[in-house]
Write a protein that holds these residues in place. Structure first.
Motif, PDB file in Angstrom:
ATOM      1  N   LEU A   1     -26.575 -30.155  13.706  1.00 61.91           N
ATOM      2  CA  LEU A   1     -26.312 -31.332  14.321  1.00 61.91           C
ATOM      3  C   LEU A   1     -27.082 -32.961  13.642  1.00 61.91           C
ATOM      4  CD1 LEU A   1     -26.173 -30.062  17.897  1.00 61.91           C
ATOM      5  CD2 LEU A   1     -24.090 -30.994  16.608  1.00 61.91           C
ATOM      6  N   ALA A   2     -28.180 -32.536  13.333  1.00 65.79           N
ATOM      7  CA  ALA A   2     -28.959 -33.618  12.581  1.00 65.79           C
ATOM      8  C   ALA A   2     -28.147 -34.105  11.335  1.00 65.79           C
ATOM      9  CB  ALA A   2     -30.302 -33.225  12.397  1.00 65.79           C
ATOM     10  N   ALA A   3     -27.824 -32.893  10.615  1.00 63.47           N
ATOM     11  CA  ALA A   3     -26.864 -33.315   9.420  1.00 63.47           C
ATOM     12  C   ALA A   3     -25.532 -34.017   9.743  1.00 63.47           C
ATOM     13  CB  ALA A   3     -26.575 -32.103   8.666  1.00 63.47           C
ATOM     14  N   ILE A   4     -24.904 -33.560  10.819  1.00 62.32           N
ATOM     15  CA  ILE A   4     -23.706 -34.329  11.394  1.00 62.32           C
ATOM     16  C   ILE A   4     -23.978 -35.804  11.773  1.00 62.32           C
ATOM     17  CG2 ILE A   4     -21.849 -34.301  13.020  1.00 62.32           C
ATOM     18  CD1 ILE A   4     -22.336 -31.128  13.009  1.00 62.32           C
ATOM     19  N   ALA A   5     -25.087 -36.152  12.403  1.00 66.73           N
ATOM     20  CA  ALA A   5     -25.558 -37.363  12.886  1.00 66.73           C
ATOM     21  C   ALA A   5     -25.764 -38.229  11.816  1.00 66.73           C
ATOM     22  CB  ALA A   5     -26.749 -36.992  14.026  1.00 66.73           C
TER      23      ALA A   5
ATOM     24  N   ALA B   1     -22.414 -23.220   7.927  1.00 64.94           N
ATOM     25  CA  ALA B   1     -21.908 -23.467   6.870  1.00 64.94           C
ATOM     26  C   ALA B   1     -20.258 -23.898   7.241  1.00 64.94           C
ATOM     27  CB  ALA B   1     -21.623 -21.991   5.961  1.00 64.94           C
ATOM     28  N   GLN B   2     -19.652 -23.382   8.299  1.00 66.89           N
ATOM     29  CA  GLN B   2     -18.247 -23.961   8.700  1.00 66.89           C
ATOM     30  C   GLN B   2     -18.437 -25.291   9.152  1.00 66.89           C
ATOM     31  OE1 GLN B   2     -17.636 -21.115  11.841  1.00 66.89           O
ATOM     32  NE2 GLN B   2     -16.172 -19.953  10.693  1.00 66.89           N
ATOM     33  N   SER B   3     -19.561 -25.600  10.051  1.00 61.26           N
ATOM     34  CA  SER B   3     -19.765 -26.888  10.170  1.00 61.26           C
ATOM     35  C   SER B   3     -20.014 -27.988   9.218  1.00 61.26           C
ATOM     36  CB  SER B   3     -20.971 -26.987  11.333  1.00 61.26           C
ATOM     37  OG  SER B   3     -21.261 -28.468  11.706  1.00 61.26           O
ATOM     38  N   LEU B   4     -20.631 -27.429   8.238  1.00 59.24           N
ATOM     39  CA  LEU B   4     -20.830 -28.393   7.052  1.00 59.24           C
ATOM     40  C   LEU B   4     -19.419 -28.435   6.278  1.00 59.24           C
ATOM     41  CD1 LEU B   4     -24.467 -27.399   5.806  1.00 59.24           C
ATOM     42  CD2 LEU B   4     -23.752 -29.417   7.098  1.00 59.24           C
ATOM     43  N   LEU B   5     -18.634 -27.431   6.173  1.00 56.62           N
ATOM     44  CA  LEU B   5     -17.499 -27.540   5.505  1.00 56.62           C
ATOM     45  C   LEU B   5     -16.637 -28.710   6.106  1.00 56.62           C
ATOM     46  CD1 LEU B   5     -16.699 -23.851   4.888  1.00 56.62           C
ATOM     47  CD2 LEU B   5     -16.946 -25.547   3.073  1.00 56.62           C
ATOM     48  N   HIS B   6     -16.439 -28.509   7.528  1.00 52.54           N
ATOM     49  CA  HIS B   6     -15.640 -29.571   8.282  1.00 52.54           C
ATOM     50  C   HIS B   6     -16.168 -30.906   8.333  1.00 52.54           C
ATOM     51  CE1 HIS B   6     -13.017 -26.652  10.081  1.00 52.54           C
ATOM     52  NE2 HIS B   6     -14.016 -25.982  10.592  1.00 52.54           N
TER      53      HIS B   6
ATOM     54  N   ILE C   1     -23.460 -35.518  20.214  1.00 46.66           N
ATOM     55  CA  ILE C   1     -24.189 -34.520  19.416  1.00 46.66           C
ATOM     56  C   ILE C   1     -25.502 -34.451  20.543  1.00 46.66           C
ATOM     57  CG2 ILE C   1     -25.626 -34.281  17.601  1.00 46.66           C
ATOM     58  CD1 ILE C   1     -23.847 -35.829  16.072  1.00 46.66           C
ATOM     59  N   ALA C   2     -26.057 -35.612  21.225  1.00 46.60           N
ATOM     60  CA  ALA C   2     -27.160 -35.351  22.187  1.00 46.60           C
ATOM     61  C   ALA C   2     -26.963 -34.449  23.288  1.00 46.60           C
ATOM     62  CB  ALA C   2     -27.469 -36.697  22.529  1.00 46.60           C
ATOM     63  N   ARG C   3     -25.673 -34.333  23.472  1.00 53.02           N
ATOM     64  CA  ARG C   3     -25.373 -33.439  24.625  1.00 53.02           C
ATOM     65  C   ARG C   3     -25.288 -32.128  24.161  1.00 53.02           C
ATOM     66  NH1 ARG C   3     -21.916 -37.706  25.979  1.00 53.02           N
ATOM     67  NH2 ARG C   3     -20.053 -36.678  24.698  1.00 53.02           N
ATOM     68  N   LYS C   4     -25.009 -31.794  23.153  1.00 52.10           N
ATOM     69  CA  LYS C   4     -24.935 -30.553  22.378  1.00 52.10           C
ATOM     70  C   LYS C   4     -26.227 -29.947  22.156  1.00 52.10           C
ATOM     71  CE  LYS C   4     -20.399 -30.116  21.366  1.00 52.10           C
ATOM     72  NZ  LYS C   4     -19.450 -29.407  22.168  1.00 52.10           N
TER      73      LYS C   4
ATOM     74  N   GLN D   1     -17.793 -29.542  17.099  1.00 50.70           N
ATOM     75  CA  GLN D   1     -17.451 -28.536  17.955  1.00 50.70           C
ATOM     76  C   GLN D   1     -18.167 -27.079  17.591  1.00 50.70           C
ATOM     77  OE1 GLN D   1     -13.254 -27.550  17.924  1.00 50.70           O
ATOM     78  NE2 GLN D   1     -13.397 -26.525  19.802  1.00 50.70           N
ATOM     79  N   VAL D   2     -17.806 -26.967  16.102  1.00 53.27           N
ATOM     80  CA  VAL D   2     -18.412 -25.479  15.503  1.00 53.27           C
ATOM     81  C   VAL D   2     -20.070 -25.637  15.730  1.00 53.27           C
ATOM     82  CG1 VAL D   2     -18.756 -24.329  13.345  1.00 53.27           C
ATOM     83  CG2 VAL D   2     -16.473 -25.184  14.004  1.00 53.27           C
ATOM     84  N   ALA D   3     -20.716 -26.692  15.431  1.00 53.26           N
ATOM     85  CA  ALA D   3     -22.178 -26.766  15.474  1.00 53.26           C
ATOM     86  C   ALA D   3     -22.657 -26.246  16.991  1.00 53.26           C
ATOM     87  CB  ALA D   3     -22.655 -28.057  14.945  1.00 53.26           C
TER      88      ALA D   3
END
Length: 99
Positions: free
Chosen positions: A74-78, A43-48, A93-96, A59-61
């Motif tokens: 991370l897929a949503a962020i990508a 949720a935090q990641s999506l808020l950012h 993202i791939a590194r995470k 970073q949060v994800a």
């Protein structure tokens, strides 16, 4: 386009309406049974992400311990990065995702 937590985690009630801060998101998820700490991080990641704070979202994800939830976030962020023309951040993202 704004993503909602229930789009990624349908088992969590769509309780994010009116969230103003990450702290509010944490409290809301703490009250919602079945949505634990990693889901709070999603949720935090999506808020950012929805605020255009891509680096912070990544970073949060990256701190999500559950591999499946981390991959979903991370897929949503990508997808959002590609849509925003910032595909240069995809290697991060791939590194995470590397386990």
């Amino acid at each position: 386009m704004s993503l909602r937590i229930d789009q990624i985690l349908p088992e969590c009630a769509p309780i994010e309406q009116g969230w103003e801060t990450v702290a509010t998101a944490q409290r809301a998820f703490a009250l919602n049974q079945g949505c634990g700490e990693d889901r709070v991080l999603v949720a935090q990641s999506l808020l950012h992400l929805n605020r255009g704070q891509f680096d912070r979202a990544i970073q949060v994800a990256g701190t999500i311990r559950d591999d499946d939830l981390k991959a979903k976030a991370l897929a949503a962020i990508a997808g959002a990065l590609i849509g925003a023309g910032q595909s240069d951040k995809i290697p991060e993202i791939a590194r995470k995702l590397a386990i």
